[in-house]
Design an enzyme around this catalytic site. Structure first.
Site, PDB file in Angstrom:
ATOM      1  NE  ARG A 102       0.511  43.586  -4.753  1.00  0.00           N
ATOM      2  CZ  ARG A 102       1.368  43.687  -3.736  1.00  0.00           C
ATOM      3  NH1 ARG A 102       1.962  44.830  -3.469  1.00  0.00           N
ATOM      4  NH2 ARG A 102       1.637  42.644  -2.975  1.00  0.00           N
ATOM      5  CG  HIS A 129      -1.028  39.201  -0.031  1.00  0.00           C
ATOM      6  ND1 HIS A 129      -0.612  38.779  -1.278  1.00  0.00           N
ATOM      7  CD2 HIS A 129      -0.005  39.981   0.456  1.00  0.00           C
ATOM      8  CE1 HIS A 129       0.587  39.266  -1.526  1.00  0.00           C
ATOM      9  NE2 HIS A 129       0.981  39.992  -0.498  1.00  0.00           N
ATOM     10  CD  GLN A 132       3.390  37.778   2.643  1.00  0.00           C
ATOM     11  OE1 GLN A 132       3.697  38.622   1.821  1.00  0.00           O
ATOM     12  NE2 GLN A 132       4.272  37.184   3.419  1.00  0.00           N
ATOM     13  CG  ASP A 223      -0.724  43.767   6.812  1.00  0.00           C
ATOM     14  OD1 ASP A 223       0.356  44.285   6.475  1.00  0.00           O
ATOM     15  OD2 ASP A 223      -1.697  43.660   6.028  1.00  0.00           O
ATOM     16  CB  CYS A 263       2.925  40.169   4.790  1.00  0.00           C
ATOM     17  SG  CYS A 263       2.026  41.728   4.936  1.00  0.00           S
ATOM     18  NE  ARG A 291       4.883  36.787  -1.434  1.00  0.00           N
ATOM     19  CZ  ARG A 291       4.498  38.040  -1.733  1.00  0.00           C
ATOM     20  NH1 ARG A 291       4.679  39.002  -0.852  1.00  0.00           N
ATOM     21  NH2 ARG A 291       3.899  38.315  -2.871  1.00  0.00           N
TER      22      ARG A 291
END
Ligand code: CP
Ligand code: NVA
Length: 306
Positions: A102, A129, A132, A223, A263, A291
Site C-alpha cells: 500500500r 484500489h 477492493q 468514497d 469501501c 475483502r
C-alpha cells in the site's frame, strides 16, 4: 509471473475466473474446509499508509491459506529512511513468496514489481484500489446485482473511481460517474477505460450531476471526499463537495432495490448520510468481509500463474 497492480492488466475472463475462485474459497472457508493452497508461504505486507481492512484481511487471508503474513510498516523499514524501492524489492523478494504493498504513487508499485522475484499485489495506491473492486464485484454477485448493472459513483474522482472505471470497462457494464468540478477522474485513465469499453460494450458516462447519475441505477457507491494524503485539503473539499452526499433523496432516484456500496472507512453525513449507511449496512459489511475472500482468491490465482 503475474502481478496484481491494476485491473487494467486483466482480461474480463481473468477477472471472472478470480471471482469464481473467490466464491469457491469463501464456501470452503465457511465450511471450515479451506484447502491450504499457500502452505508455508510468506506474504510480505508493506504499508506506507494506514489501514484496517487491508491489513487484517491480507494477514488473516494468508494464515487461512496455510501461510504467514509479515506486516512491514514503512515507519519501521529502511524504506522510510530513504532506502530505494528497487533495493527493498531485491532484498525482500528473495525471502518471501508474495508481496502486497500500500503506497502513494502507482509508479512505486511498478518499480517494486520490476525488481521483484515474486508476485506483487497492490493494496491501494493514489491511482487504484484493485483488490477492493474484486470484493465489491463479489458482493454484487452475491446480491445478484451482477446482471446488467448500472453503477452510479458519486463523489471524488480518486483511486476508487479509477478502479471502477477499469472494472466496468473490462466487464462491459454501465458506469456513471458524478464528480464536482475540479475533482474529475484522471484523463489518461478515463481514456484507457473508453478504449476498453469499445471492446466490451461498457457504457461510461462522466459528469457533475449526482442526481442524473443515480437515476435508475442498480448500484450506488461513493468514497471519502478526503483520501489519505489529502488531509490538509479537508476544509476546501467539504465546501466543494456540497450536494454530493448520498442521502435518502439521492437513493430514491435509483431503483427501489438498488444496493449501496462503500469501501470504508465512511464519514457519516459527508459522502453518505447516516441513514443511508445504516439502511445498507448488511451490504457494506458483507463487502468488507469479502475483502478477505476475494484477496485469498487473488493470492491463489497469482500462485497458480507463476
Ligand atoms: N477499504 C480499505 O482499503 O480499507 P482500509 O484503508 O482500512 O484498508
Ligand atoms: N480513497 C480512499 C480509499 C480508502 C480505502 C483513500 O485513498 O484514502
Amino acid at each position: 509471473m503475474r502481478h496484481f497492480l491494476t485491473l487494467k492488466d486483466f482480461s474480463k475472463e481473468e477477472i471472472l475466473e478470480i471471482i469464481d475462485l473467490a466464491i469457491k474459497i469463501k464456501k470452503q472457508t465457511k465450511k471450515g474446509k479451506l484447502k491450504p493452497y499457500l502452505k508455508d508461504q510468506t506474504l510480505g505486507m508493506i504499508f506506507e499508509k494506514s489501514s484496517t481492512r487491508t491489513r487484517v484481511s491480507f494477514e488473516v487471508g494468508i494464515h487461512q491459506l496455510g501461510g504467514k503474513g509479515l506486516f512491514l510498516s514503512s515507519n519501521d523499514l529502511q524504506l522510510g529512511r530513504g532506502e530505494p524501492m528497487k533495493d527493498t524489492a531485491r532484498v525482500i523478494t528473495r525471502m518471501v513468496d508474495m508481496v502486497m504493498i500500500r503506497t502513494f504513487e502507482q509508479s512505486k508499485l511498478e518499480e517494486f514489481a520490476k525488481y521483484s522475484k515474486v508476485p506483487v499485489i497492490s493494496g491501494l495506491s493514489d491511482s487504484y484500489h484493485p483488490v477492493q473492486l474484486m470484493a465489491d464485484y463479489l458482493t454484487m454477485v452475491e446480491y445478484k446485482k451482477d446482471k446488467n448493472p448500472v453503477v452510479a459513483y458519486v463523489g471524488d474522482g480518486n483511486n476508487m473511481t479509477h478502479s471502477w472505471l477499469m472494472l466496468a470497462s473490462k466487464l462491459g457494464f454501465e458506469l456513471r460517474i458524478a464528480t464536482p468540478k475540479g475533482y474529475e477522474v484522471d484523463e489518461a485513465i478515463l481514456n484507457d477505460a473508453l478504449e476498453f469499453a469499445k471492446q466490451s460494450g461498457a457504457v461510461i458516462k462522466v459528469g457533475s450531476d449526482p442526481k442524473e447519475a443515480c437515476k435508475g441505477a442498480t448500484v450506488v457507491t461513493t468514497d471519502t471526499w478526503v483520501s489519505m494524503g489529502q488531509e490538509d485539503e479537508k476544509e476546501q473539499r467539504v465546501k466543494d463537495f456540497a450536494g454530493f452526499m448520498v442521502d435518502k433523496q439521492m437513493m430514491a432516484l435509483a431503483q427501489d432495490d438498488a444496493m449501496f456500496l462503500h469501501c470504508l472507512p465512511a464519514y457519516r453525513d459527508y459522502e453518505v448520510s447516516e441513514e443511508v449507511f445504516e439502511e445498507h449496512s448488511d451490504e457494506i459489511f458483507d463487502e468488507a468481509e469479502n475483502r478477505l475472500h476475494a484477496q485469498k482468491a487473488v493470492m491463489v490465482w497469482l500462485d497458480l500463474h507463476r
